[in-house]
Structures are given as structure tokens and as C-alpha cells.
Enzyme design. Sequence first.
Site, mmCIF file in Angstrom:
data_model
loop_
_atom_site.group_PDB
_atom_site.id
_atom_site.type_symbol
_atom_site.label_atom_id
_atom_site.label_comp_id
_atom_site.label_asym_id
_atom_site.label_seq_id
_atom_site.Cartn_x
_atom_site.Cartn_y
_atom_site.Cartn_z
ATOM 1 N N GLU A 44 -11.595 2.279 6.523
ATOM 2 C CA GLU A 44 -10.509 2.655 7.414
ATOM 3 C C GLU A 44 -10.576 4.154 7.691
ATOM 4 O OE1 GLU A 44 -5.908 1.275 7.915
ATOM 5 O OE2 GLU A 44 -6.362 2.494 6.159
ATOM 6 N N GLU B 203 0.821 -1.217 0.000
ATOM 7 C CA GLU B 203 0.000 0.000 0.000
ATOM 8 C C GLU B 203 0.854 1.267 0.000
ATOM 9 O OE1 GLU B 203 -3.477 2.024 2.809
ATOM 10 O OE2 GLU B 203 -1.893 0.829 3.726
ATOM 11 N N GLN C 203 -9.592 0.681 0.244
ATOM 12 C CA GLN C 203 -9.992 1.285 1.508
ATOM 13 C C GLN C 203 -10.501 2.698 1.251
ATOM 14 O OE1 GLN C 203 -6.310 0.653 3.734
ATOM 15 N NE2 GLN C 203 -7.286 -0.967 4.906
ATOM 16 N N ASP D 252 -5.845 2.409 -1.156
ATOM 17 C CA ASP D 252 -6.562 3.228 -0.187
ATOM 18 C C ASP D 252 -6.877 4.554 -0.871
ATOM 19 O OD1 ASP D 252 -7.190 5.084 1.898
ATOM 20 O OD2 ASP D 252 -6.283 3.719 3.347
#
Length: 258
Positions: free
Chosen positions: A240, A143, A204, A178
Site C-alpha cells: 500500500e 487497523e 501492509q 500496516d
Amino acid sequence: MPRFAANLTMMFNEVPFLDRFAEAGRAGFAGVEFLFPYEWEAEAIAERLRENALTQALFNMPPGDWAAGERGIACLPGREAEFTQGVETAVRYARTLGCRRVHAMAGLLPAGTERDQALDRYRRNIAAAARRLADDGLTLVIEPINTRDMPGYLLNHQSEAHALVAEIGEPNLKIQMDLYHAQIMDGDLWRLFEANQGTVGHIQIASVPDRHEPDEGEVNYPWLFERLDAAGYDGWVGCEYRPRGDTRAGLGWFAPQR
């Protein structure tokens, strides 16, 4: 619509960790994720998953000394044996939790270390970890993290991460996209996903700029959810984010997505 996983590190903090699984189930989530499970016995977590009919979507490998500020060890010199041991620990937990996806944090670029050297070490560790996880049928994700929230983190841009995945060439190595980090660092989120869909293994979400519920800020998440669905994205969307207040009170955004 996409499948949503509550992030139990950030959400439902009104109750102790092992009680958050029931809260997520009652709220209508089909899955959960969290940063690290290692303070708890794997079977204790697995029991909560079974009791609440939840899927474990994702967790992170051991990150080194988190309390001391470490944010992963995959790029750190002299930590290769510890990283390998962490891979084995994560595999054991994944087996017990029925989790098919594990995230390896890169780490902060060490002072006095050339970035190219750290990237070379990171590539080797990630390639070896992907091969080990493949033995158990697991996917490894990496990530990019934005420089505002985590200054000094080795991997910051989606383009860097996708290039690394292509270079390493392991079929079970994917990207954790994300959208909060990606919006801060890259923008143009839909085109970013569209161009790289084949190597996105997990998504995310959180609002930008404040990392709260995805119902405010500069990203139109309802539109993105519709587009992800139309594109056939069948992975998880991890929530998240840091609730603005009580977690349950902030779930109005989720009602249309259940």
C-alpha cells in the site's frame, strides 16, 4: 518469502482500475488488495481475478461518505444500521471475489463526542461484524492509522488495537499491521510483530516517511521480509504505497521477492 499483494488503489494508476489486475499479474504478484470495490460489479472484478490467476487478499467495508471526508463509520453515533448494511454488502462482495479478509475502518472521532463513548460504540459494532463474518468463514481486521496522515482517526496505536481484539474475544478478529503507520506511531517494528504475531491477520508496507516503494527511508524491509519468513508468517503483505513515478519502473525492490 511472504506473499505480496499489489494495492490496486495506489499502484498501476497508469491504467484504469479493471486493467490493473493484468498489470499486477504481469509484474509477478500473486494477490491484490484495494480500498473499495463498490463502484464496480463484483463479478467484473472476479473475472479479472480469474483471468490473471490472482487472489483477492483484502478490501475495506463501505466507509461512509468518503468524498465528504468520512473515514469509516464504526464509531459514529446514529450510523449503526448503515454499518450493519455495509457488513452485508462486504460479505456479498467477499463471496464473489473469494476474499477471506475484510477491513472495517473505525472512523474519525466526531466533534463533541467523548473518546470513551466512541470506543464503546466501535467495540459493539466490531464485535457484531466479526460474529457476522464468522458465519461465512471470513476474518475481520482492524487497523491503527497514524495521526499525521489521518488526524482524528479513532485508532492510532498497535497496542490499542491488540487490546481491543483481546477484549472483544472473537477468534476471527485480527489486526491489520500496516508497518508504515506502525513505524510512525510506535517504532520497534520487529518486536511489535513478534509480541503480537498471533493476532496479526494482514501486513501492509510502504517506505517511511514518504510512503513510496519499500526500498528507501528508515525501515529495512528486506531484513523484515526475511524475519517474517523465518517466523512462519503465512499471511499476505499488501503493498500500500504511492509509487514515486511509473509503477513498473519502481518494482526493482520486488524482483528478489517473487
